[in-house]
Design an enzyme around this catalytic site. Structure first.
Site, PDB file in Angstrom:
ATOM      1  N   SER A 152     -93.733  29.767 135.906  1.00  0.00           N
ATOM      2  CA  SER A 152     -94.611  28.823 134.722  1.00  0.00           C
ATOM      3  C   SER A 152     -96.192  28.481 135.122  1.00  0.00           C
ATOM      4  CB  SER A 152     -93.829  27.383 134.711  1.00  0.00           C
ATOM      5  OG  SER A 152     -92.520  27.593 134.090  1.00  0.00           O
ATOM      6  N   HIS A 190     -96.412  22.181 130.213  1.00  0.00           N
ATOM      7  CA  HIS A 190     -95.128  21.521 131.013  1.00  0.00           C
ATOM      8  C   HIS A 190     -95.366  21.348 132.477  1.00  0.00           C
ATOM      9  CE1 HIS A 190     -93.511  25.754 131.432  1.00  0.00           C
ATOM     10  NE2 HIS A 190     -93.112  25.275 132.423  1.00  0.00           N
ATOM     11  N   ASP A 230     -98.545  26.240 125.214  1.00  0.00           N
ATOM     12  CA  ASP A 230     -98.117  25.656 126.583  1.00  0.00           C
ATOM     13  C   ASP A 230     -99.000  25.879 127.464  1.00  0.00           C
ATOM     14  OD1 ASP A 230     -96.594  24.531 128.645  1.00  0.00           O
ATOM     15  OD2 ASP A 230     -94.785  25.767 128.255  1.00  0.00           O
TER      16      ASP A 230
END
Length: 757
Positions: A657, A89, A225
């Site tokens: 992240s 992402h 991810d």
């Protein structure tokens, strides 16, 4: 969207339990202070490294493998050839920018099979930390003489500029100086930013986004991810603008990747750039978030998501244009839902009130403290009361009004309109036109006017109906009179007559503007945007700015008081997008009575979700199913299973992240990508029973790259290790490389010939 079944399940889950005493898992710690504050505790929890192994200015250390990826995520170096690992992402925007209907990398994935196929990304950067320094004394010099907060801030900004310039003079480095503990302390980061960052690999969205919005912020999780990029450098291994002549960057350190896996209670560390937390807010602030701000923002975003979801499902072109936007909108929509539930479950408001009562008692017990802190809590209440109507209006302006793309676009033309009205010099107008031409070209690349028209009608209706008329911008009076408050007919009018609905219209308007014509003042979208912006500037910003200036001073004083009252406690500063270390252990948790979640997931869970048919977010590639059925996991599986994800008790937030999850030996075991829904309130209050960070297992990343994508040449440049017998620090990757078998050597030789490496 979250199903009613899931919502009801978690509604039952969030019963008040109170916050237990803080434990070492809580906190986002400054790397340069680990020796002083955390090393002993970290080693007690199982870490085999020293603070110097993690952060050092004298030798290679773990910090030299950590980058701020684009300024919005974290990445880590995983090879001596500049290979960078981050989240799918985080790389999503770059993948989208290279995708077309014909070459749909979002859906199909992308893998560069040689260096020539790696794709450049204009504007994408990777920033390393060279060193940190406590500059509090220099930055606060002269502030004692300041009579107002504004004067104090002016002195601080001058000092920041002076100190930063002196620290970087004669170098290609930059200096970032930020306040900590609301301005009680200041630290400087000397940084090195690389501007040539190329896309190397990304799995298809059915792997990289597996679970989609259904599973976002949830556990158990089965999302691959991750994405891969490569940092390139110019001569002397230093930053350079993109050039085909650039060479892969040689990092001072890259993280070896462990094949040994994880066990419950294993030590873990997350090293990255957490974005923003507010751990020391007062009860009034948390109550405002819980009762006013979050509910409004959740409603606005859900309305927008429902509209975009329908249009994206109906058109592949719209889906590609809005994929990154939709994901961004949905991310915090769901986070705020979980945050509010977590605030309630942790009794956060009540616990904050208890701390404030304790503080008041401590202050009252001593005359000197009473003189210093006596009016503090009353002043907090006074200032938060002053925000009544202001906070909610600000939320609706930011989320609803400027959540409409045409309104946001038109607002960017304010400066040019002022220049035209004032008949500014031609060179100034030309420069503004050139800027807007570039901005507009990027805007329309990912814009669909019919979708935005639906969003316009829906969001502005919410703004109109949910906010008291006394808090409306003047344009709403015209809608009330001319359109009887019907924003659908108002949308018809705006989108029929505004130049901002198409790239051609904006181009023509800019050409006319360059020729001296005043073309925007009567445009309906510009009139609306100006009305909203004017209302914000006149009615919202002055109060909001004044109150926030007051609150900054109050919080700075409050933090000083709390640290004085709890002098035996180690305080960590709120996250502010600077490099931090969080540490904890691999650990399961119990979301509700009678339910206990394991600490890891496997490929088996992916197949179970895919077979359920419960959501299109659970579609999977045929090849992944084939690998599962054959149990073809290579050296990445363990005990007949293919690990996918795991959870630990590290304290993380947005910006983390892509952060590496590192084991006791300094080896990469996973890549952080999310938090559990029950723990999203950790930006405000940490609940150790519920807060878990979610990571994709490094072995699953390797499996996808090697066995699924056939990009084994990328794995070959990584350093894979086992730590079955060693308990020593393994910071130097050259000393930890797993000895390849004859079969591995043969395969590597064949792959090298095939890809021309």
């Amino acid at each position: 969207m979250i199903s009613k079944r899931i919502l009801s399940f978690f509604a039952a889950a969030f019963l008040s339990i109170g916050i237990t005493a803080a434990r070492p898992d809580e906190g986002m710690w400054l790397p340069m202070l680990l020796k002083q504050l955390n090393e002993a505790e970290m080693q007690k929890k199982g870490m085999k490294l020293t603070a110097e192994d993690i952060y050092s200015v004298n030798q290679s250390s773990l910090k030299d493998a950590i980058v701020s990826f684009g300024g919005f995520c974290t990445g880590e170096m995983i090879s001596p050839e500049g290979l960078l690992l981050t989240n799918h992402h985080c790389g999503y925007g770059a993948v989208q920018s290279h995708s077309t209907v014909e070459d749909d990398y979002l859906t199909d994935g992308f893998w560069a099979m040689n260096r020539a196929q790696e794709l450049p990304n204009q504007g994408l950067t990777a920033t390393f930390i060279v060193r940190m320094e406590d500059v509090t004394k220099d930055i606060l010099a002269g502030t004692d003489a300041a009579k107002t907060e504004a004067e104090r801030e002016s002195i601080i900004q001058r000092n920041i500029s002076k100190v930063g310039k002196a620290a970087t003079a004669g170098s290609h480095y930059d200096a970032v100086i930020k306040p900590y503990f609301y301005g009680n302390e200041y630290y400087m980061y000397i940084t090195e930013t690389f501007k040539d960052v190329r896309l190397v690999g990304a799995p298809p969205s059915s792997i990289g986004k597996f679970g989609g919005d259904t599973d976002n912020w949830m556990w158990p999780r089965h999302t691959g991810d991750f994405s891969l990029f490569r940092v390139y450098a110019g001569p002397n291994n230093e930053p350079a603008d993109y050039s085909p002549d650039n060479k892969p960057y040689k990092p001072k350190h890259h993280l070896p990747i462990s094949l040994s896996g994880i066990q419950e209670k294993d030590f873990t560390m997350v090293f990255g750039f957490p974005g923003r937390t507010n751990e020391y807010l007062t009860s009034q602030a948390v109550k405002e978030i819980y009762e006013v701000s979050n509910p409004a923002k959740i409603n606005i975003r859900e309305t927008k998501l429902n509209i975009l979801d329908k249009d994206m499902k109906a058109s592949a072109e719209v889906r590609i244009k809005y994929a990154a936007k939709y994901a961004s909108i949905a991310n915090y929509w769901k986070k705020w839902i979980g945050e509010n539930r977590g605030i309630r479950k942790a009794n956060a408001i009540e616990e904050k009130q208890k701390l404030e009562q304790q503080f008041a008692g401590w202050v009252a017990a001593d005359p000197s403290r009473k003189a210093k802190y006596g009016n503090l809590l009353a002043e907090f209440e006074k200032n938060y009361n002053a925000l009544e109507g202001v906070t909610i209006s600000r939320d609706y302006i930011n989320e609803a009004a400027f959540g409409v793309e045409i309104v946001k676009l038109a607002n960017n033309f304010t400066k040019l309109q002022e220049q035209l009205a004032q008949k500014a010099p031609q060179n100034e107008i030309d420069a503004q036109v050139a800027r807007l031409e570039k901005y507009s070209a990027e805007f329309f690349k990912d814009y669909n006017a019919p979708s935005d028209k639906k969003v316009f009608a829906a969001l502005l209706s919410l703004y109109y109906n949910n906010i008291d008329q006394q808090l409306h911008p003047t344009a709403f009076a015209m809608v009330r009179q001319k359109h009887k408050g019907d924003f659908s007919t108002y949308a018809d009018d705006v989108f029929k007559n505004s130049v901002f609905t198409s790239e051609a219209g904006v181009k023509k308007a800019l050409a006319d503007a360059k020729a001296g014509k005043d073309v925007f003042k009567n445009d309906p979208a510009f009139i609306l945007a100006s009305s909203i912006a004017d209302y914000y500037r006149v009615n919202i910003m002055p109060t909001y700015t004044t109150v926030n200036d007051n609150l900054n001073l109050l919080y700075r004083t409050y933090m000083a008081g709390l640290r004085e009252m709890q002098s035996d406690k180690n305080f960590y500063p709120d996250a502010n997008s600077t490099l931090r270390v969080a540490y904890g252990v691999v650990e399961p948790y119990e979301p509700v009575d009678g339910v206990k979640y394991k600490y890891y997931t496997t490929l088996e869970g992916i197949m179970e979700k895919a077979a359920s048919g419960a959501a299109e977010d659970y579609a999977i590639p045929a090849k992944l199913r084939e690998l599962y059925e054959k149990k073809d996991y290579g050296r990445y599986g363990m005990n007949g299973e293919m690990p996918v994800g795991f959870i630990a008790s590290n304290h993380t937030t947005g910006g983390n992240s892509g952060s590496p999850v590192i084991n006791a030996n300094g080896q990469l075991i996973g890549t952080n990508f999310d938090r559990n829904w029950e723990g999203t309130m950790s930006d405000i209050v940490y609940n150790p029973n519920q807060v878990r960070n979610i990571a994709v297992d490094a072995r699953y990343m390797l499996f996808i790259v090697d066995k699924f994508a056939g990009a084994g040449h990328l794995v070959n440049e990584m350093t894979l290790v086992t730590d079955d017998t060693s308990g020593l620090p393994q910071v130097d990757a050259r000393k930890t490389k797993e000895k390849p078998s004859k079969k591995d050597k043969k395969r590597k030789k064949k792959e090298k010939a095939e890809v021309g490496q």
